[in-house]
Write a protein that holds these residues in place. Structure first.
Motif, PDB file in Angstrom:
ATOM      1  N   ASP A   1       0.802  -1.225   0.000  1.00  0.00           N
ATOM      2  CA  ASP A   1       0.000   0.000   0.000  1.00  0.00           C
ATOM      3  C   ASP A   1       0.835   1.275   0.000  1.00  0.00           C
ATOM      4  O   ASP A   1       0.422   2.296  -0.563  1.00  0.00           O
ATOM      5  N   ALA A   2       1.992   1.258   0.672  1.00  0.00           N
ATOM      6  CA  ALA A   2       2.818   2.466   0.787  1.00  0.00           C
ATOM      7  C   ALA A   2       4.284   2.084   0.819  1.00  0.00           C
ATOM      8  O   ALA A   2       4.654   1.031   1.356  1.00  0.00           O
ATOM      9  N   PHE A   3       5.114   2.962   0.260  1.00  0.00           N
ATOM     10  CA  PHE A   3       6.557   2.736   0.240  1.00  0.00           C
ATOM     11  C   PHE A   3       7.255   3.944   0.840  1.00  0.00           C
ATOM     12  O   PHE A   3       7.012   5.080   0.421  1.00  0.00           O
ATOM     13  N   ILE A   4       8.138   3.699   1.811  1.00  0.00           N
ATOM     14  CA  ILE A   4       8.876   4.752   2.510  1.00  0.00           C
ATOM     15  C   ILE A   4      10.364   4.586   2.237  1.00  0.00           C
ATOM     16  O   ILE A   4      10.906   3.493   2.370  1.00  0.00           O
ATOM     17  N   THR A   5      11.017   5.678   1.881  1.00  0.00           N
ATOM     18  CA  THR A   5      12.464   5.668   1.720  1.00  0.00           C
ATOM     19  C   THR A   5      12.997   7.050   2.076  1.00  0.00           C
ATOM     20  O   THR A   5      12.272   7.866   2.658  1.00  0.00           O
ATOM     21  N   GLY A   6      14.264   7.310   1.735  1.00  0.00           N
ATOM     22  CA  GLY A   6      14.839   8.595   2.081  1.00  0.00           C
ATOM     23  C   GLY A   6      14.730   9.623   0.977  1.00  0.00           C
ATOM     24  O   GLY A   6      14.396  10.779   1.211  1.00  0.00           O
TER      25      GLY A   6
END
Length: 251
Positions: free
Chosen positions: A192-197
């Motif tokens: 559902d969601a992708f988190i990175t820098g």
């Protein structure tokens, strides 16, 4: 503690031989034999070295060290100044890149998951236990606005958000630092969601066209916590004096 014994301890803990990395992991610049005071930080910048000199550190332990593949090999200019400062003050430089991203407890990915209340920490790449991109879930679900607020509160900076997914987020994938290239894999896995820098120009189009929320929370901001946790571990287990010094970086 002798620097060689500290190196052996860190290697056993982080197991760098399991990774094909972009730089040497371990002791990159040798300093004094006896290590009593360690400074930890994200990057071995001149500012961090100067701060370590000020507090009379015997060693610096970072995530981003030196001698990256593809960089100019000559020791001139900025690189010369950094290494000269380390050698002149007899300071050891230890650096662990992918091994510090991936440690299941002390690593950058594990520490970010802890901060954001993500449950589970499994590799998203099938057959790769050392995958730098992980998957988990928000047990009770969360919407993108609440997730943005949580990230802002925990990391102390407003993330870049492309809200292109479902109203309620249950599954999440993440990779600290410069992991934006994994968004397509996350979307293909139905996350559902992708988190990175960081974000690249094409990342936003991928998020929109594949229907996945994308969050870029800062390379530095997402990678502050592994070095800090590792230093706290060394203080508790080895009795070393350890100080985490955060050199601000908005990227």
């Amino acid at each position: 503690m002798e620097n060689t014994k500290l190196l052996a301890y860190l290697d056993e803990l982080l197991q760098p031989w399991l990774f094909r990395d972009y730089c040497p992991n371990g002791l990159q610049v040798e300093g004094k034999t006896d290590v009593h005071k360690v400074v930890t930080g994200v990057t071995a910048s001149q500012a961090l070295i100067d701060a370590a000199i000020d507090v009379q550190a015997d060693a610096i332990l970072v995530h981003h060290g030196y001698f990256w593949k593809g960089e100019n090999q000559v020791i001139t200019g900025m690189k010369r100044n950094r290494i000269r400062a380390l050698l002149a003050n007899d300071i050891n430089l230890f650096a662990y890149h992918l091994p510090l991203d991936c440690h299941p407890v002390l690593g950058n990915n594990a520490q970010l998951a802890k901060l954001l209340d993500i449950e589970g920490n499994e590799p998203i790449e099938e057959g790769n236990a050392q995958s730098v991109v992980r998957r988990g879930c928000f047990v009770n679900g969360i919407d993108i606005n609440a997730l943005e607020q949580r990230i802002s509160l925990q990391l102390g900076r407003k993330p870049l958000i492309e809200a292109a997914g479902k109203d309620e987020i249950h599954t999440v994938a993440w990779c600290t630092g410069g992991g934006q290239g994994y968004i397509e894999l996350a979307a293909q896995e139905g996350i559902d969601a992708f988190i990175t820098g960081e974000a690249s120009e094409q990342t936003i189009h991928t998020a929109r066209e594949m229907g996945i929320h994308f969050i870029a929370a800062g390379h530095h901001a997402t990678e502050r916590y592994g070095a800090k946790a590792l230093g706290e571990h060394l203080a508790a287990e080895l009795g070393l004096k350890v100080e985490f010094i955060d050199i601000n970086n908005p990227v």
